[in-house]
Design a protein around this motif. Structure first.
Motif, short mmCIF file in Angstrom:
data_model
loop_
_atom_site.label_atom_id
_atom_site.label_comp_id
_atom_site.label_asym_id
_atom_site.label_seq_id
_atom_site.Cartn_x
_atom_site.Cartn_y
_atom_site.Cartn_z
N GLY A 163 0.85 -1.18 0.00
CA GLY A 163 0.00 0.00 0.00
C GLY A 163 0.88 1.23 0.00
O GLY A 163 2.08 1.16 -0.30
N SER A 164 0.31 2.36 0.36
CA SER A 164 1.05 3.62 0.35
C SER A 164 0.83 4.35 1.66
O SER A 164 -0.01 3.96 2.48
CB SER A 164 0.58 4.49 -0.83
OG SER A 164 0.71 3.81 -2.06
N GLY A 165 1.57 5.42 1.85
CA GLY A 165 1.43 6.26 3.03
C GLY A 165 2.25 7.52 2.85
O GLY A 165 2.92 7.71 1.83
N PHE A 166 2.20 8.38 3.86
CA PHE A 166 3.03 9.59 3.82
C PHE A 166 3.26 10.08 5.24
O PHE A 166 2.49 9.78 6.16
CB PHE A 166 2.40 10.68 2.95
CG PHE A 166 1.02 11.12 3.38
CD1 PHE A 166 0.84 12.20 4.24
CD2 PHE A 166 -0.10 10.47 2.90
CE1 PHE A 166 -0.43 12.61 4.62
CE2 PHE A 166 -1.38 10.88 3.27
CZ PHE A 166 -1.54 11.95 4.14
N PHE A 167 4.34 10.83 5.41
CA PHE A 167 4.72 11.33 6.73
C PHE A 167 3.77 12.44 7.17
O PHE A 167 3.37 13.30 6.37
CB PHE A 167 6.15 11.87 6.72
CG PHE A 167 7.20 10.79 6.70
CD1 PHE A 167 7.41 9.98 7.80
CD2 PHE A 167 7.98 10.59 5.56
CE1 PHE A 167 8.37 8.98 7.79
CE2 PHE A 167 8.94 9.59 5.54
CZ PHE A 167 9.14 8.78 6.65
N VAL A 168 3.43 12.43 8.45
CA VAL A 168 2.61 13.49 9.03
C VAL A 168 3.31 14.19 10.19
O VAL A 168 2.81 15.20 10.69
CB VAL A 168 1.23 12.96 9.49
CG1 VAL A 168 0.37 12.61 8.29
CG2 VAL A 168 1.37 11.77 10.42
#
Length: 369
Positions: A98-103
């Motif tokens: 899957g995907s994600g991103f930094f928060v």
């Protein structure tokens, strides 16, 4: 009134239909671990409107007061990608990608809950090709979100800025960044096809996904948890679902809004799962007064003594005589909190006391009003 089993939403007959709509969920790709592409330009961590970095091409960050058709159509997606992609990661489990991103700049990553919910091990791949074991910190099942954490020591992290849902209009250009079919750092572009969609969540709760962004930007398995960005490089959504017969892009995709994520983020950063209260009534699918059509057994409404035919007025003293106001009032009430429900019954106005309950995980019993 007889009891009967029914697959129902707690507060809207419209949500009942949404909850039983068949949907293809973007979860895992083809089972391959991604090979992260060439490293992208890193940018300085800022949660403000600025995405600035002298190493990246300039891109406008604040939309002008008036958009021309030229502004909307001639988007420099190469510049947008160069600024936003450093925040993008691939999320890999034993089941796929899957995907994600930094928060946050200390290593917190947002992704979809359905990407990691059944995983025994989760790894995050960064733009520099490095692999990091990730821990799930908290979840928001009602928005299909999970917060992960990696060890950020000696890791250069970029956090994007975020756009407001109210700034989006149907027809606005958007781009989706993620790892479709395990192919990392992919960008597809399209437009906002619709706003304020309601969808079933499919993450172990009957709470529907609300205020979703519909887009025709190509979304495929592996895009889940990535970024939907506007033409100014701001994250406006998290790609989550597609409507498709074969689990591939059909031009109908849905993203949880970034605003919904940001509302839940402070709670998740404390290591607490996000739960919203469940009223337990069925309401008319159209606008107008909120007359109770049915009551879910053992729900907060049932325990308060709400009856079929009552007209909902207030929750905890806050106006709740429209569906939007009701959702807003319930958003501030956690399961277990004391709650008052004010209704009109005939010519009488009644304030009933109860305790808020959580959204059910199985179809509830109706017929208790």
């Amino acid at each position: 009134m007889s009891r009967r089993r029914a697959f129902a939403s707690s507060i809207s007959a419209a949500l009942i239909a949404a909850a039983i709509t068949a949907a293809a969920f973007l979860s895992f790709g083809n089972g391959e671990s991604p090979g992260i592409g060439e490293p992208s330009v890193a940018i300085q961590y800022e949660l403000s409107e600025s995405l600035g970095s002298s190493q990246s091409p300039a891109v406008p960050l604040t939309p002008p007061d008036t958009f021309s058709s030229l502004t909307r159509s001639a988007v420099d997606w190469s510049s947008v990608y160069a600024r936003v992609s450093p925040s993008l990661v691939s999320v890999v489990t034993e089941a796929g990608t899957g995907s994600g991103f930094f928060v946050t700049d200390d290593g917190h990553v947002i992704t979809n809950l359905h990407v990691v919910s059944e995983a025994e091990q989760v790894y995050v791949y960064l733009q520099d090709r490095s692999r990091h074991e990730a821990e799930m910190i908290a979840k928001d099942a009602g928005n299909d979100l999970a917060l992960l954490k990696i060890d950020a020591d000696a890791t250069e992290i970029s956090v994007p800025s975020f756009g407001r849902l109210n700034d989006l209009r149907i027809g606005d250009p958007v781009g989706a960044l993620g790892a479709p079919f395990g192919l990392p750092n992919s960008l597809t572009v399209g437009i906002v096809s619709a706003l304020d969609r309601t969808r079933p969540s499919g993450t172990g709760t009957l709470e529907p996904l609300r205020s979703m962004i519909q887009t025709d930007a190509a979304l495929n398995p592996g895009n889940s948890g990535g970024m939907l960005v506007d033409e100014f490089g701001r994250v406006v959504g998290i790609p989550t679902q597609i409507e498709s017969a074969d689990r591939s892009s059909s031009g109908i995709g849905f993203a949880v809004s970034a605003e919904a994520m940001l509302r839940s983020l402070p709670t998740m950063l404390q290591g607490e799962d996000v739960e919203r209260s469940y009223l337990g009534v069925s309401l008319p699918p159209t606008g107008g007064r909120l007359e109770i059509l049915d009551v879910v057994c053992e729900s907060a409404a049932d325990r308060a003594g709400v009856r079929v035919g009552d007209v909902l007025l207030r929750i905890n003293g806050e106006s709740a005589d429209s569906f939007a106001e009701l959702v807003e009032a319930l958003a501030d009430i956690a399961p277990g909190d004391e709650m008052t429900i004010t209704v009109r019954r005939g010519f009488s106005r009644l304030t009933l006391e109860t305790t808020a309950t959580a959204w059910p995980t199985e179809p509830p019993d109706l017929g208790c009003g």
